[in-house]
Write a protein that holds these residues in place. Structure first.
Motif, PDB file in Angstrom:
ATOM      1  N   ASP A 241      -2.436  -5.209 -11.785  1.00  0.00           N
ATOM      2  CA  ASP A 241      -1.623  -6.142 -11.005  1.00  0.00           C
ATOM      3  C   ASP A 241      -1.217  -5.553  -9.655  1.00  0.00           C
ATOM      4  O   ASP A 241      -0.432  -6.150  -8.936  1.00  0.00           O
ATOM      5  N   GLU A 242      -1.731  -4.379  -9.313  1.00  0.00           N
ATOM      6  CA  GLU A 242      -1.415  -3.752  -8.023  1.00  0.00           C
ATOM      7  C   GLU A 242      -2.461  -4.143  -6.983  1.00  0.00           C
ATOM      8  O   GLU A 242      -3.598  -4.524  -7.329  1.00  0.00           O
ATOM      9  N   PRO A 243      -2.121  -4.066  -5.694  1.00  0.00           N
ATOM     10  CA  PRO A 243      -3.013  -4.583  -4.639  1.00  0.00           C
ATOM     11  C   PRO A 243      -4.375  -3.929  -4.613  1.00  0.00           C
ATOM     12  O   PRO A 243      -5.374  -4.578  -4.360  1.00  0.00           O
ATOM     13  N   SER A 244      -4.415  -2.610  -4.847  1.00  0.00           N
ATOM     14  CA  SER A 244      -5.674  -1.882  -4.787  1.00  0.00           C
ATOM     15  C   SER A 244      -5.757  -0.923  -5.977  1.00  0.00           C
ATOM     16  O   SER A 244      -4.747  -0.488  -6.522  1.00  0.00           O
ATOM     17  N   THR A 245      -7.002  -0.601  -6.353  1.00  0.00           N
ATOM     18  CA  THR A 245      -7.222   0.392  -7.405  1.00  0.00           C
ATOM     19  C   THR A 245      -7.010   1.786  -6.843  1.00  0.00           C
ATOM     20  O   THR A 245      -7.502   2.100  -5.769  1.00  0.00           O
ATOM     21  N   VAL A 246      -6.273   2.621  -7.547  1.00  0.00           N
ATOM     22  CA  VAL A 246      -6.154   4.045  -7.212  1.00  0.00           C
ATOM     23  C   VAL A 246      -6.589   4.834  -8.451  1.00  0.00           C
ATOM     24  O   VAL A 246      -6.036   4.645  -9.527  1.00  0.00           O
TER      25      VAL A 246
ATOM     26  N   ASP B 198       2.374   3.285  -6.716  1.00  0.00           N
ATOM     27  CA  ASP B 198       1.145   3.361  -7.491  1.00  0.00           C
ATOM     28  C   ASP B 198       1.494   3.886  -8.892  1.00  0.00           C
ATOM     29  O   ASP B 198       1.860   5.049  -9.058  1.00  0.00           O
ATOM     30  N   HIS B 199       1.414   3.005  -9.884  1.00  0.00           N
ATOM     31  CA  HIS B 199       1.784   3.382 -11.251  1.00  0.00           C
ATOM     32  C   HIS B 199       0.540   3.912 -11.971  1.00  0.00           C
ATOM     33  O   HIS B 199      -0.236   3.153 -12.563  1.00  0.00           O
ATOM     34  N   LEU B 200       0.328   5.210 -11.859  1.00  0.00           N
ATOM     35  CA  LEU B 200      -0.869   5.842 -12.402  1.00  0.00           C
ATOM     36  C   LEU B 200      -0.679   6.193 -13.889  1.00  0.00           C
ATOM     37  O   LEU B 200       0.367   6.707 -14.291  1.00  0.00           O
TER      38      LEU B 200
ATOM     39  N   ARG C 145      -8.971   4.979  -3.249  1.00  0.00           N
ATOM     40  CA  ARG C 145      -8.136   3.752  -3.210  1.00  0.00           C
ATOM     41  C   ARG C 145      -9.066   2.617  -2.820  1.00  0.00           C
ATOM     42  O   ARG C 145      -9.674   2.657  -1.746  1.00  0.00           O
ATOM     43  N   MET C 146      -9.203   1.598  -3.696  1.00  0.00           N
ATOM     44  CA  MET C 146     -10.271   0.609  -3.531  1.00  0.00           C
ATOM     45  C   MET C 146      -9.750  -0.820  -3.704  1.00  0.00           C
ATOM     46  O   MET C 146      -8.872  -1.077  -4.525  1.00  0.00           O
ATOM     47  N   SER C 147     -10.270  -1.748  -2.885  1.00  0.00           N
ATOM     48  CA  SER C 147      -9.998  -3.177  -3.028  1.00  0.00           C
ATOM     49  C   SER C 147     -11.331  -3.923  -3.010  1.00  0.00           C
ATOM     50  O   SER C 147     -12.271  -3.523  -2.320  1.00  0.00           O
ATOM     51  N   PRO C 148     -11.419  -5.059  -3.733  1.00  0.00           N
ATOM     52  CA  PRO C 148     -10.415  -5.577  -4.660  1.00  0.00           C
ATOM     53  C   PRO C 148     -10.307  -4.714  -5.917  1.00  0.00           C
ATOM     54  O   PRO C 148     -11.159  -3.885  -6.181  1.00  0.00           O
ATOM     55  N   TRP C 149      -9.239  -4.943  -6.677  1.00  0.00           N
ATOM     56  CA  TRP C 149      -8.947  -4.097  -7.838  1.00  0.00           C
ATOM     57  C   TRP C 149     -10.049  -4.255  -8.887  1.00  0.00           C
ATOM     58  O   TRP C 149     -10.437  -5.358  -9.256  1.00  0.00           O
ATOM     59  N   VAL C 150     -10.590  -3.139  -9.344  1.00  0.00           N
ATOM     60  CA  VAL C 150     -11.526  -3.130 -10.463  1.00  0.00           C
ATOM     61  C   VAL C 150     -11.151  -1.963 -11.377  1.00  0.00           C
ATOM     62  O   VAL C 150     -10.509  -1.006 -10.944  1.00  0.00           O
ATOM     63  N   ASN C 151     -11.576  -2.057 -12.607  1.00  0.00           N
ATOM     64  CA  ASN C 151     -11.295  -0.983 -13.572  1.00  0.00           C
ATOM     65  C   ASN C 151     -12.321   0.131 -13.340  1.00  0.00           C
ATOM     66  O   ASN C 151     -13.290   0.281 -14.066  1.00  0.00           O
ATOM     67  N   ILE C 152     -12.087   0.893 -12.279  1.00  0.00           N
ATOM     68  CA  ILE C 152     -13.063   1.896 -11.848  1.00  0.00           C
ATOM     69  C   ILE C 152     -13.270   2.942 -12.925  1.00  0.00           C
ATOM     70  O   ILE C 152     -14.393   3.366 -13.212  1.00  0.00           O
ATOM     71  N   GLY C 153     -12.185   3.406 -13.535  1.00  0.00           N
ATOM     72  CA  GLY C 153     -12.291   4.466 -14.525  1.00  0.00           C
ATOM     73  C   GLY C 153     -13.286   4.109 -15.616  1.00  0.00           C
ATOM     74  O   GLY C 153     -14.219   4.865 -15.898  1.00  0.00           O
ATOM     75  N   THR C 154     -13.108   2.933 -16.207  1.00  0.00           N
ATOM     76  CA  THR C 154     -14.005   2.523 -17.291  1.00  0.00           C
ATOM     77  C   THR C 154     -15.400   2.231 -16.769  1.00  0.00           C
ATOM     78  O   THR C 154     -16.401   2.693 -17.326  1.00  0.00           O
ATOM     79  N   SER C 155     -15.479   1.465 -15.644  1.00  0.00           N
ATOM     80  CA  SER C 155     -16.778   1.027 -15.140  1.00  0.00           C
ATOM     81  C   SER C 155     -17.629   2.193 -14.684  1.00  0.00           C
ATOM     82  O   SER C 155     -18.795   2.342 -15.076  1.00  0.00           O
TER      83      SER C 155
ATOM     84  N   TRP D   6      -9.266  10.620 -16.636  1.00  0.00           N
ATOM     85  CA  TRP D   6      -8.950  10.201 -15.262  1.00  0.00           C
ATOM     86  C   TRP D   6      -7.560   9.575 -15.260  1.00  0.00           C
ATOM     87  O   TRP D   6      -6.984   9.254 -16.296  1.00  0.00           O
ATOM     88  N   SER D   7      -7.055   9.371 -14.053  1.00  0.00           N
ATOM     89  CA  SER D   7      -5.785   8.655 -13.862  1.00  0.00           C
ATOM     90  C   SER D   7      -6.080   7.435 -13.002  1.00  0.00           C
ATOM     91  O   SER D   7      -6.837   7.498 -12.033  1.00  0.00           O
ATOM     92  N   GLN D   8      -5.411   6.298 -13.353  1.00  0.00           N
ATOM     93  CA  GLN D   8      -5.667   5.047 -12.628  1.00  0.00           C
ATOM     94  C   GLN D   8      -4.438   4.153 -12.726  1.00  0.00           C
ATOM     95  O   GLN D   8      -3.693   4.188 -13.700  1.00  0.00           O
ATOM     96  N   ASN D   9      -4.231   3.337 -11.654  1.00  0.00           N
ATOM     97  CA  ASN D   9      -3.065   2.456 -11.634  1.00  0.00           C
ATOM     98  C   ASN D   9      -3.368   1.138 -12.363  1.00  0.00           C
ATOM     99  O   ASN D   9      -4.423   0.979 -12.988  1.00  0.00           O
TER     100      ASN D   9
END
Length: 950
Positions: free
Chosen positions: A130-135, A116-118, A191-201, A124-127
C-alpha cells in the motif's frame, strides 16, 4: 508437258512472273524483317523508359516513406530521453541542495506518507504494497543483527522523497515497465514504481541474488567508467545517460531495454546511485513488424552491432533468422539478452550485408532472388559494456522489398510485348503467303500504310520520354501493328493508373502528416497552457525559467508564487463550480498587473506564478503589496460574494540562486513560510529581504499612528539674504521621534509615506503646524518672516488639497503672502495641465511657489515659462561639494536663467564663506545652509533669532 514447260520457262511472262514473285518475296521478307526490328526497337525503348520512370518513382516513394518511419521511431524514442533527463536533473538538484533544505526535508520525511515500513523475511527486506513505491534490499545489505547498514538506511530515508515523483513518472508520459532508483556501491537497494512484489518475483527467478551485490554482479566496472566520463563532460550531461541492449525481463518475459541516469554527491563527486527506466520494446517491435510495404516487403530494426531485434515472421524466413523466442540467450546473471545477429542468418548473402551502406534504395541478391534494401540510422545514444566501456550506439531502420513485386508491372508488360511480337511474326508469315498471290501494287500500298502506322507508334514512344503518357494511338486495325498499338495504349493506361495510385498514396501520407502536425499543436497547447484560465502552466514556467536572464535595466528577476488561502473551504461551502469561477476571476485580475516584461502562470489548483523583472527590491515589495491589495476586493461570482485572501512567496535571481530554475523551488519555500507564519502577507526566500520587509512593515505600522501619537515635530532652518546677511524666511522641516523606533530620518520615512499615501495626512499636519507656528513667530516680533513648506507630489495632486489649504488659512488667519510652498521638478512630469491649474489656485490665495532641488530632475525647462513660479532653489549637490568646473557652469546657468525669467534664487547647502562669496558675486539672492544655522526647534529658533537680533 516437258515441251510446254520449256516454252513457258522461256517466255517473258514467266520471267516477269518469276521476277515479280522473287521481288515480292524479297520485299515481303524485307518488310517482315524490318517490321520485327522496328517492333523490337520500339519495345526496347518502351521498356527502357518504363524502367527509368518506375525506378525513380519507387526510389522517391520509399525514401520518403523511410524518412517518415524513422521520424516516428525517433520521436517515440526521444520521449524517454526527455523524461529521464527531467527526472534525473530533478533528483540531482535535490541531492545538490539537500544540506540547505535538511531541516525542512527531515520534518517532511516524518510524515506517514514518506515512511518505508520494511519487513525482513530472512532473505531480503521489503516494504508494504500500500506504499507509493517498492523498497527492497538483499540480505547482504544487513549487518549481523539483521539490521540495515547505517549508510544504506540513510540513503533509503533520503530517497523517500522520490515517492512524490516516481508514481507519476511511471504512470504518465512514455510507456514504461518500471522506474526505479538503485543506490551506489555497497548501498545498492532499490526503490521502484509501480509497486510490485520484487522480493518474491525476482528472487523466485534468480534465488542466487540473495547475497550478490548488484553492481559487482551485473555491471562490474561501470561505476568507475561512469565516474571517469562524468569528470570529462560534467554532471547532468546527456552523454551520461546509458542505454542498455535488448533483454528479456525475468519477471514478465517481455523484451525491453534499460535507460539509466547517474546521480552524484555534490560534496566529493562520488556515485550515489542511478535513476533507471525499464522501457518495453513491444511498441517499437510491433510498429516495425506491422509496417505495410507492399505484399511481401518487410522492415527491420537493427542495432549498430548487427543485432536484429525487430522483424516480422515473413522477414525472419526470408532473411534466414530464428524467431525472437529462439534468439533469447540465457545469461548466468539472470538477464536474458535478445541476440539475433546478421551473422546468425542461415544465408551467406545476409551475413555479408552491411546496413550502414544502404543510404539509398539498393539492389542485392539473397539466395538467388533480387531485393531492394534501403536503411536509415536513428540518432546515436550512449551504451556501456564490461569489455568496451562507454561507446556510442544507434538503431537502424531498414526496409526490404522483393524486386519482382516492385517491378511486377514492368515484367508483365515485357512478357506481354514479347508474346505480342511472336504472334505478330506468325501473322505476318501467314499474310506473306496470301500476299504472294496478290498484285505487287497491293503489297507496296500495304507496306506504305504499315510504315505510317509505325511512325505514329514511334512518335508516341518519343512522347513517353517527356512523361507524356496520354498520347492515344488511333490505330484500330486488327493486324500486328494494331495489336501492338492496343498493347501500347493499355501500357500507358497502366502507367497512368500507377502514377495516380502513387499520387493518392502521397496525398494520404501528406494528410497524415498534416493531421499529426495538428495533433502536435494541440498536445503542445495542453502541455503548456492551463485549460481553465488559458494561462501558461507549470511546465511552461519551468521551461521559461531555464532560459531566463536578467538584463542591465532590470537586474532582479523574481518569481512571485501566489497561493489562494483556504480555497478548499470555498469549494466545500459553495461548490467546486463557484471555486472554479473564483479562480477565473482572480486570474483575470492578476492579468491586469502584467506588463510587457512580466509573465503570469497558473502552476496549481490554488497557486499562480508571476515572473517579475524589477530595478530594485522596493519595486518587488510594491508589486507584492499591489497583489495583496487586489485580493482585498470581494469576488462577485454568479450567485455569491466571496472574500478571498492570498499568501505570497518570492525568490529572486541572481540574489538567491545562480540557476534560474531554482526560483520555482525557492519561491514555494517562501510561500509555505508565508502561509505558516504570515498568512495573508508575503515572504521572501532571502532572509535579508525578509528583514527589509519586516522593517518596512514595522515602519508603516508606526507611521500610521505617528500623527495621533503626536510624534512629529517641525524644525526651522533660516533662509538668509546674502547681501544683508539678514534672515528673511525659514524652511519648515518635519522630524519624527517614534516612541518605539526612536528618531527616524525623513530620508527613510518620507518615501514610504508617499508610497502608502500617508503623506496626505502627514502633509496636512505639517501645514497646520507651520501656520500655527507662523502666528507664534508674529507674536514674538517676527512679522516679516516667511515660512516655506515642502509639498509632496502625492499631496499636491490629492483632490482635497486646495480645500484643505483654504480651511487651514481660515482657521489660523495667516497672511498668505508669508507662505511659500516648495515643490520638486518631478511634480511636472505627471500632468502639466493639472499642475498649472493647482499652482494658479495657490497663487490666487497669495501663496508663493518655489521649485526645490532645481537642476537634478526634469530636463525640460518649458514649465518655468508656462507656470507662475516665484523662486528657484539650487540643489545642495552643486554647492556642498567643492565648486569644480562642472558645478560652477551649472550654477551660472541657473542664475542666468532665473535672471532672465525674473525669478529669485535660493542656494541650499552653503557651508563655507568662500561658497557664499562666490554666489553673492554671481547674483544669487538668498542662501541656506550650515554656515548660517542648522535646522532648529521653534523655541530654539526664537532664542537664536533674539541673540542675532533679527
Amino acid at each position: 508437258m516437258r515441251k510446254l514447260y520449256e516454252r513457258y520457262k522461256s517466255s517473258l511472262n514467266f520471267k516477269i512472273t518469276l521476277s515479280t514473285i522473287l521481288i515480292v518475296m524479297i520485299g515481303i521478307v524485307t518488310i517482315i524483317l524490318y517490321t520485327q526490328l522496328s517492333v523490337a526497337k520500339l519495345s526496347s525503348q518502351t521498356l527502357e523508359t518504363m524502367d527509368q520512370e518506375l525506378n525513380q518513382l519507387v526510389v522517391n516513394f520509399y525514401a520518403d516513406h523511410l524518412k517518415e518511419i524513422a521520424s516516428n521511431l525517433q520521436s517515440e524514442y526521444d520521449k524517454y530521453f526527455d523524461e529521464i533527463d527531467i527526472l534525473g536533473h530533478t533528483v540531482q538538484s535535490y541531492f545538490d541542495h539537500y544540506d540547505e533544505m535538511m531541516p525542512e526535508i527531515e520534518t517532511a520525511m516524518n510524515a506517514p506518507f514518506f515512511q518505508d515500513h520494511l519487513i525482513n523475511n530472512g532473505n531480503w527486506s521489503q516494504n508494504q504494497m500500500d506504499e507509493p513505491s517498492t523498497v527492497f534490499l538483499g540480505r547482504y545489505l544487513l549487518d549481523d543483527n539483521n539490521e540495515i547498514l547505517p549508510n544504506v538506511e540513510k540513503l533509503i530515508k533520503q530517497t523517500s522523497i522520490l515517492d512524490l515523483y516516481f508514481p507519476s513518472f511511471a504512470k504518465y508520459g512514455a510507456n514504461k515497465i518500471q522506474i526505479y532508483f538503485t543506490g551506489g556501491e555497497d548501498m545498492d537497494f532499490t526503490r521502484m514504481s509501480p509497486w510490485v512484489n520484487i522480493g518474491t518475483s525476482v528472487y523466485d527467478v534468480y534465488p542466487e541474488l540473495y547475497d550478490l551485490p548488484i553492481w559487482q554482479t551485473f555491471n562490474p566496472g561501470l561505476i568507475e567508467d561512469w565516474t571517469e566520463l562524468k569528470n570529462k563532460v560534467g554532471i547532468g550531461d546527456k552523454k551520461l545517460v546509458r542505454t542498455g541492449k535488448p533483454v528479456q525481463d525475468g519477471i514478465t518475459g517481455e523484451v525491453n531495454i534499460g535507460m539509466t541516469y547517474p546521480i552524484w554527491s555534490p560534496e566529493n563527486g562520488t556515485f550515489i546511485g542511478q535513476i533507471a527506466y525499464d522501457i518495453p520494446l513491444s511498441h517499437f517491435i510491433e510498429y516495425t513488424e506491422e509496417l505495410e510495404l507492399g505484399q511481401n516487403g518487410f522492415a527491420m530494426l537493427i542495432q549498430s552491432n548487427g543485432n536484429v531485434f525487430a522483424i516480422n515472421e515473413y522477414g525472419q524466413v526470408k532473411m534466414g533468422f530464428n524467431s525472437a523466442d529462439d534468439s533469447i540467450k540465457v545469461n548466468e546473471q539472470g538477464f536474458n539478452t535478445l541476440e539475433r545477429n546478421l551473422n546468425d542468418s542461415a544465408y551467406v548473402d545476409v551475413q555479408k550485408l552491411n546496413f550502414e551502406e544502404f543510404d539509398q534504395l539498393t539492389e542485392v541478391q539473397i539466395e538467388g532472388e533480387a531485393y531492394y534494401i534501403n536503411a536509415m540510422k536513428i540518432d546515436d545514444f550512449q551504451t556501456w559494456s564490461t569489455e568496451q566501456g562507454f561507446l556510442e550506439d544507434s538503431w537502424t531502420i531498414a526496409i526490404v522489398l522483393p524486386k519482382s513485386e516492385v517491378f511486377s508491372m514492368y515484367y508483365n508488360s515485357e512478357k506481354q510485348i514479347n508474346n505480342q511480337s511472336k504472334v505478330a511474326l506468325k501473322e505476318q508469315l501467314y499474310i506473306a503467303i496470301i500476299i504472294t498471290f496478290f498484285v505487287l501494287a497491293f503489297i507496296m500500298l500495304y507496306n506504305s500504310k504499315l510504315t505510317r502506322k509505325l511512325n505514329v507508334l514511334t512518335e508516341a514512344v518519343k512522347e513517353m520520354r517527356y512523361n507524356h503518357y496520354s498520347t492515344h494511338l488511333e490505330i484500330t486495325s486488327s493486324d500486328e501493328i494494331g495489336k501492338l498499338s492496343y498493347a501500347f495504349n493499355e501500357m500507358q493506361t497502366e502507367i497512368r493508373d500507377t502514377i495516380d495510385k502513387l499520387n493518392v498514396q502521397n496525398e494520404r501520407l501528406k494528410d497524415e502528416i498534416d493531421e499529426r502536425i495538428k495533433k502536435d499543436r494541440i498536445i503542445d497547447y495542453l502541455e503548456n497552457f492551463d485549460a481553465h484560465t488559458d494561462l501558461l502552466n507549470k511546465k511552461a514556467l519551468l521551461n521559461i525559467l531555464r532560459d531566463i536572464e536578467s538584463d542591465l535595466d532590470m537586474p532582479f528577476v523574481s518569481l512571485i508564487s501566489i497561493g489562494i488561502d483556504e480555497l478548499r473551504k470555498i469549494n466545500d461551502a459553495y461548490s467546486f463550480k463557484i471555486g472554479d469561477e473564483v479562480i477565473q476571476i482572480i486570474a483575470n485580475r492578476l492579468s491586469e498587473l502584467v506588463n510587457d516584461k512580466d509573465l503570469l502562470f497558473r502552476i496549481g489548483g490554488d497557486e499562480f506564478g508571476f515572473i517579475y523583472k524589477a530595478q530594485d527590491v522596493e519595486s518587488l515589495i510594491l508589486k507584492c503589496e499591489d497583489i495583496l491589495e487586489l485580493f482585498k476586493m470581494p469576488v462577485l461570482t454568479s450567485f455569491h460574494e466571496v472574500s478571498v485572501s492570498c499568501s505570497i512567496g518570492a525568490s529572486t535571481y541572481p540574489n538567491d540562486t545562480s540557476d534560474p530554475i531554482d526560483l520555482f523551488k525557492y519561491a514555494n519555500v517562501a510561500l509555505n513560510h508565508a502561509k505558516e507564519g504570515n498568512r495573508g502577507g508575503y515572504s521572501f526566500y532571502s532572509a535579508h529581504m525578509n528583514e527589509h520587509v519586516r522593517k518596512r512593515m514595522e515602519l508603516i505600522n508606526e507611521l500610521t499612528h505617528a500623527v495621533e501619537r503626536n510624534e512629529f515635530y517641525l524644525t526651522y532652518q533660516p533662509i538668509v539674504a546674502l547681501n544683508s546677511q539678514k534672515v528673511v524666511a525659514v524652511e519648515a522641516l518635519i522630524r519624527w521621534q517614534s516612541e518605539k523606533l526612536g528618531l527616524i530620518s525623513p530620508v527613510d520615512f518620507i518615501p514610504i509615506a508617499e508610497d502608502t499615501k500617508l503623506i496626505v495626512s502627514i502633509g496636512k499636519w505639517v501645514l497646520n503646524e507651520a501656520m500655527e507656528n507662523l502666528n507664534y513667530m508674529t507674536q514674538m516680533g517676527h512679522d516679516k518672516l516667511s515660512v516655506a513648506v515642502n509639498i509632496s507630489v502625492v499631496q499636491f495632486y490629492h483632490p482635497n488639497f486646495i480645500e484643505d489649504v483654504k480651511m487651514l488659512i481660515d482657521k489660523h488667519r495667516v497672511d498668505t503672502k508669508r507662505l511659500t510652498f516648495e515643490v520638486t521638478e518631478g511634480l511636472f512630469l505627471n500632468d502639466i495641465v493639472k499642475a498649472q491649474n493647482v499652482i494658479e489656485q495657490l497663487r490666487n490665495l497669495g501663496i508663493s511657489i518655489a521649485v526645490d532641488d532645481f537642476g537634478t530632475g526634469y530636463s525640460s525647462l518649458s514649465y518655468l515659462k508656462n507656470l507662475e513660479i516665484n523662486h528657484l532653489k539650487i540643489d545642495r549637490s552643486f554647492i556642498a561639494e567643492s565648486l569644480d568646473q562642472t558645478s560652477v557652469e551649472i550654477i551660472n546657468a541657473i542664475l542666468a536663467l532665473a535672471s532672465s525669467l525674473k525669478l529669485s534664487v535660493v542656494a541650499e547647502g552653503i557651508e563655507t564663506p568662500e561658497q557664499m562669496a562666490y554666489l553673492l558675486e554671481n547674483g544669487c539672492d538668498f542662501g541656506q545652509g550650515y554656515l548660517f544655522s542648522k535646522p532648529m526647534r521653534l523655541d530654539d529658533f526664537i532664542n537664536w533669532s533674539m541673540e542675532k537680533r533679527l
